[in-house]
Design an enzyme around this catalytic site. Structure first.
Site, PDB file in Angstrom:
ATOM      1  N   GLN A  12      50.850  42.357  65.179  1.00  0.00           N
ATOM      2  CA  GLN A  12      51.081  41.715  63.890  1.00  0.00           C
ATOM      3  C   GLN A  12      51.354  40.232  64.086  1.00  0.00           C
ATOM      4  O   GLN A  12      52.123  39.831  64.953  1.00  0.00           O
ATOM      5  CB  GLN A  12      52.271  42.371  63.192  1.00  0.00           C
ATOM      6  CG  GLN A  12      52.452  41.934  61.761  1.00  0.00           C
ATOM      7  CD  GLN A  12      53.339  42.872  60.999  1.00  0.00           C
ATOM      8  OE1 GLN A  12      53.423  44.053  61.321  1.00  0.00           O
ATOM      9  NE2 GLN A  12      54.014  42.369  59.982  1.00  0.00           N
ATOM     10  N   SER A  89      52.734  45.150  70.951  1.00  0.00           N
ATOM     11  CA  SER A  89      53.373  45.852  69.847  1.00  0.00           C
ATOM     12  C   SER A  89      52.369  46.757  69.139  1.00  0.00           C
ATOM     13  O   SER A  89      51.904  47.725  69.717  1.00  0.00           O
ATOM     14  CB  SER A  89      54.008  44.841  68.887  1.00  0.00           C
ATOM     15  OG  SER A  89      54.809  45.495  67.932  1.00  0.00           O
ATOM     16  N   LEU A  90      51.983  46.446  67.904  1.00  0.00           N
ATOM     17  CA  LEU A  90      51.009  47.261  67.190  1.00  0.00           C
ATOM     18  C   LEU A  90      49.729  47.442  68.006  1.00  0.00           C
ATOM     19  O   LEU A  90      49.112  48.506  68.003  1.00  0.00           O
ATOM     20  CB  LEU A  90      50.669  46.619  65.846  1.00  0.00           C
ATOM     21  CG  LEU A  90      49.507  47.265  65.094  1.00  0.00           C
ATOM     22  CD1 LEU A  90      49.915  48.603  64.530  1.00  0.00           C
ATOM     23  CD2 LEU A  90      48.987  46.345  64.004  1.00  0.00           C
ATOM     24  N   ARG A 114      54.314  54.026  60.793  1.00  0.00           N
ATOM     25  CA  ARG A 114      55.122  53.004  61.476  1.00  0.00           C
ATOM     26  C   ARG A 114      55.367  51.815  60.553  1.00  0.00           C
ATOM     27  O   ARG A 114      56.490  51.315  60.429  1.00  0.00           O
ATOM     28  CB  ARG A 114      54.392  52.552  62.747  1.00  0.00           C
ATOM     29  CG  ARG A 114      55.102  51.476  63.578  1.00  0.00           C
ATOM     30  CD  ARG A 114      54.229  51.146  64.779  1.00  0.00           C
ATOM     31  NE  ARG A 114      54.868  50.252  65.733  1.00  0.00           N
ATOM     32  CZ  ARG A 114      54.719  48.939  65.738  1.00  0.00           C
ATOM     33  NH1 ARG A 114      53.981  48.347  64.803  1.00  0.00           N
ATOM     34  NH2 ARG A 114      55.312  48.196  66.664  1.00  0.00           N
ATOM     35  N   HIS A 194      62.959  45.762  65.637  1.00  0.00           N
ATOM     36  CA  HIS A 194      62.765  45.992  67.062  1.00  0.00           C
ATOM     37  C   HIS A 194      64.030  45.738  67.873  1.00  0.00           C
ATOM     38  O   HIS A 194      64.006  45.049  68.884  1.00  0.00           O
ATOM     39  CB  HIS A 194      61.618  45.134  67.575  1.00  0.00           C
ATOM     40  CG  HIS A 194      60.382  45.255  66.741  1.00  0.00           C
ATOM     41  ND1 HIS A 194      59.839  46.471  66.413  1.00  0.00           N
ATOM     42  CD2 HIS A 194      59.615  44.325  66.147  1.00  0.00           C
ATOM     43  CE1 HIS A 194      58.776  46.278  65.652  1.00  0.00           C
ATOM     44  NE2 HIS A 194      58.630  44.992  65.475  1.00  0.00           N
ATOM     45  N   GLN A 242      59.348  52.350  71.404  1.00  0.00           N
ATOM     46  CA  GLN A 242      58.849  50.992  71.180  1.00  0.00           C
ATOM     47  C   GLN A 242      59.410  50.392  69.899  1.00  0.00           C
ATOM     48  O   GLN A 242      59.603  49.186  69.797  1.00  0.00           O
ATOM     49  CB  GLN A 242      57.310  51.006  71.119  1.00  0.00           C
ATOM     50  CG  GLN A 242      56.686  49.622  71.140  1.00  0.00           C
ATOM     51  CD  GLN A 242      55.418  49.574  70.339  1.00  0.00           C
ATOM     52  OE1 GLN A 242      55.416  49.919  69.157  1.00  0.00           O
ATOM     53  NE2 GLN A 242      54.338  49.163  70.973  1.00  0.00           N
TER      54      GLN A 242
END
Length: 828
Positions: A12, A89-90, A114, A194, A242
């Site tokens: 992202q 990440s994503l 998510r 996160h 994560q």
């Protein structure tokens, strides 16, 4: 070791409006499946009116997952299969999809859930820390007694993101700033994403993951949580972890290097991960070691530790935090340099922001055989000048590349500075607004919507409407950095730019989003820019509805220019001032006016002119410069928008090879510019033309012999022919009043004809016409000669190696070395 390759998938922040445009029609089945599973049109989201929802993580994450996957499918037709996969990440979901850990439809369902869970989270905040001190962040937090903030993102040794309670992050920012460890940028998010504060979302996501069959990857995939390849049976557990664990990207890239990976292919919009890869390679080369040095507090995970439940942290250390996607970098990043933070617009509905993390930027490294790349221990180039200036301008160094008119300070030059974590101004002087708008569009396309660049505003003495039209263009395109040059007093256009968007923040403090840097060479001009905008101009703009009452009110508490640059002995418009006298006068004015006015952010004073050697920059900083602005040295670089013939002449110039000539745009009032004298007769001829203008009443009165010299030897055409061309130009430009005045005033007609020579001489120089070499008009100060002496005997002696960012690195590192040597000498 066998050479290996890896595919990298962005997360992202890489999104942009229009992404996937060239892919959607190629894969209709995938698009139909995505729309069916998601319940909305990915095409419409990316290309249509719904693109505004790209700031909402609930829509963005699945849309970016689709675009990444389609990019991979298109690339697979021409790229050999990789040896490793990794995603930020994503993007890790795309890496796992490419490794056959699940199918496309399953991946869509996972990322949609998510995004939904992350979009629901509220409370807390995030802050990016960018700078050489980022590696000490854990120690700084411990020393400040801050134990409720997590490391959210570990992109490189100079870039981390913190996540936690807002008040604790403010304390952390204070500790970082006090230690001079870097720049802190609050990110516009609605929660402490996160981090340990996402544990509830992680548990809910783990329960959701339990309902899917997840396979072990067929190709090694580097996990964000461990910075090592997934082991058998780990996919579900690590994907859940994560959500509340750090993205250990720097370590992940280090592991790929240790496995022999020497080539990466980024699969998705943007090139941010390529830039981070290049930064990791450069960092490793500088340390002469194969494994990366992790950010302090991010202990590498050995193979045996990879199976620790939920990626648990080492005892006694904060829980690992955040995967934080980086902001999109400019297309085609070259070899990397340190990174900078780039704030962006607030996300919709409190969703994950596109400012997550910080944007990686790159440039081409200076040739190894050139001047030194870094100063010695004790004085670092990153700490010269004002830390507040570096933070507000988002730059690694308190160093700017100033504008050069007619696009000589080109989009290529400005973009390269941005990719190096620096900032340059595009040279708009002498260009039509259509050309300026095209330049802005080019820079936005190359650097992304949040890329930082500046535009010049040259005083249009004879055409105030052009000046205001240019400012309106800047405002329409949200240009946040403008360099004002050639101004002797405030104008409507300057006030309109500075005050547009001005307001009082939550504490009542007056702020303005538009940064105006004014170049001055006289104390009275500096004073005009340091005072608030003239009330008569503010009231006029207010009455016309061009400013709101709130903007006008806030503007009365602000200086017209937040940065004032003392310009001495430079090219362009100058009064031939000496820096040793102009700088103290300007800083003294600043101190008095700031004390009187009580400006909350003060005024920063910079130095320009004569900055061609490290000693010159060092002197500027000693004189109190908050920043420096270079000019002449950048004209002799591959990125400068002028001819090779001009660059060849500049590369041979010495410090005595310049002279003064009339300024074409201010010919009648006798304003002067500094130009190259060696190899051209322009200065002598231009000065003679001004003398003729002062001596004679009109063209018809000029002595016949002198007239023949001008026509046959200089202009290569009759003066009447020049007038005819000039007349047609003004009529086409919609300025018939100039023609009417000239036909009634022989003196004005003569001035317009003589000004044609200045336009012609510039055009011939930029074209590099060999037949017109003696007429080349080349604006430059003696700084170019100083740089030629500095670069002699190095790779930078050849201007083809003088990339604009390499020049900046060499000068700033050299200045740090000079200061260190002088301090050591004085101490001794």
């Amino acid at each position: 070791m066998t050479r290996q390759s890896a595919w990298l998938f962005p997360g992202q922040g890489a999104q942009r409006r229009g992404m996937g445009r060239e892919l959607f029609d190629r894969y209709p089945d995938a698009m139909a499946a995505a729309d069916r599973i998601l319940g909305f049109s990915v095409r419409e989201l990316c290309l249509g009116d719904a693109a505004e929802r790209l700031t909402d993580t609930r829509y963005l994450q699945p849309a970016l997952f689709v675009v990444n996957e389609l990019t991979r499918r298109a690339s697979a037709d021409r790229e050999p299969a990789p040896d490793y996969l990794a995603g930020h990440s994503l993007g890790e979901y795309n890496a796992l999809l490419a490794a056959d850990a699940f199918d496309f439809e399953t991946g869509l369902a996972l990322v949609a859930r998510r995004g939904e869970l992350m979009g629901r989270a509220t409370g807390g905040a995030m802050t990016a820390v960018v700078g050489p001190g980022a590696a000490r962040i854990v120690d700084l937090l411990a020393e400040a007694g801050i134990d409720d903030v997590d490391l959210a993102n570990l992109n490189s040794t100079e870039q981390v993101v913190l996540s936690g309670p807002a008040e604790s992050l403010r304390r952390a920012a204070g500790a970082v700033t006090a230690a001079g460890a870097g720049r802190c940028v609050p990110l516009r998010v609605s929660a402490a994403f996160h981090s340990r504060y996402m544990a509830d979302a992680a548990r809910k996501f783990a329960a959701f993951l339990a309902g899917f069959e997840l396979r072990d990857p067929r190709i090694p995939v580097i996990a964000n949580v461990t910075a090592r390849p997934y082991r058998p049976g780990e996919v579900g557990r690590l994907l859940a972890a994560q959500v509340h664990s750090a993205v250990r990207w720097s370590e992940s890239m280090g592991h790929l290097r240790s496995r022999g990976v020497d080539r990466v292919v980024e699969q998705g919009p943007g090139r941010v991960l390529t830039g981070l890869w290049d930064a990791a390679v450069k960092d490793a080369a500088n340390r002469s070691t194969a494994e990366p040095r992790p950010v302090a507090g991010s202990t590498p995970v050995p193979a045996a530790a990879a199976a620790a439940p939920d990626g648990a942290p080492t005892a006694g250390r904060p829980a690992p935090a955040v995967p934080a996607p980086a902001v999109p970098a400019a297309a085609a990043l070259a070899s990397a340099v340190p990174v900078r933070a780039v704030p962006a617009a607030a996300p919709a509905g409190g969703a994950e922001s596109s400012t997550y993390g910080v944007r990686a930027v790159g440039g081409t490294a200076r040739p190894a055989s050139g001047p030194p790349a870094a100063g010695p221990t004790g004085v670092a180039p990153e700490r010269l000048g004002s830390a507040a200036f570096r933070a507000d301008y988002g730059v690694r160094y308190a160093y700017l590349a100033g504008s050069m008119y007619k696009g000589i300070a080109s989009t290529e030059l400005v973009a390269r500075m941005a990719r190096a974590g620096l900032l340059g101004y595009f040279g708009t002087g002498g260009l039509r607004t259509e050309r300026i708008e095209a330049a802005i569009a080019t820079l936005r396309a190359e650097l992304g919507p949040d890329g930082r660049f500046g535009m010049n505003l040259l005083h249009a003495l004879h055409d105030p409407p052009l000046e205001e039209a240019t400012v309106r263009l800047f405002l329409r395109h949200r240009v946040r950095f403008v360099e004002a040059s050639g101004f002797t007093q405030p104008t409507r256009a300057l006030v309109l730019y500075r005050l547009s968007g001005a307001h009082r923040d939550g504490t009542g403090r007056a702020v303005a989003p538009n940064r105006l840097l004014a170049k001055v060479s006289r104390p009275e001009v500096a004073t005009a820019f340091m005072e608030p905008p003239p009330e008569t101009l503010v009231r006029g703009l207010l009455a016309e509805g061009l400013l709101t009452a709130a903007e006008a009110e806030a503007g009365r508490a602000l200086p017209l220019a937040g940065e004032v640059c003392a310009e001495a002995d430079s090219a362009g418009h100058t009064d031939a001032a000496a820096a040793y006298t102009l700088m103290p006068a300007t800083t003294g004015l600043r101190d008095r006016i700031v004390a009187e006015r009580g400006y909350p952010d003060g005024i920063r004073v910079g130095a320009a002119g004569g900055l061609g050697a490290p000693e010159s920059l060092a002197a500027a900083f000693v004189l109190g410069a908050d920043f420096v602005v270079t000019g002449s040295v950048n004209q002799c670089t591959p990125q400068a928008g002028t001819s090779e013939a001009v660059k060849d002449l500049l590369a041979r110039a010495d410090v005595q090879d310049t002279g003064y000539a009339p300024a074409g745009d201010m010919f009648e009032i006798g304003a002067r510019v500094q130009v190259l004298r060696r190899g051209t007769l322009f200065a002598a001829r231009a000065n003679k033309l001004y003398q003729v203008y002062r001596q004679y009443d009109g063209l018809e009165a000029i002595d016949a012999k002198l007239r023949r010299t001008i026509e046959d030897g200089w202009f290569h055409r009759e003066l009447e022919q020049v007038w005819k061309e000039t007349r047609e130009y003004y009529l086409r430009a919609g300025r018939p009043q100039e023609v009417e005045r000239a036909e009634q005033d022989p003196g004005h007609r003569m001035a317009l004809v003589f000004r044609w020579y200045f336009v012609h001489s510039t055009r011939m120089a930029m074209r590099g016409d060999p037949a017109e070499r003696v007429n080349y008009q080349i604006h430059t100060g003696p700084a170019i000669g100083a740089f030629n002496r500095f670069a002699a005997g190095t790779a930078l002696a050849d201007w083809r190696n003088r990339h604009v960012d390499a020049v900046a690195e060499a000068l700033m590192a050299g200045a740090a070395r000079v200061l260190q040597d002088r301090f050591s000498s004085l101490a001794g």
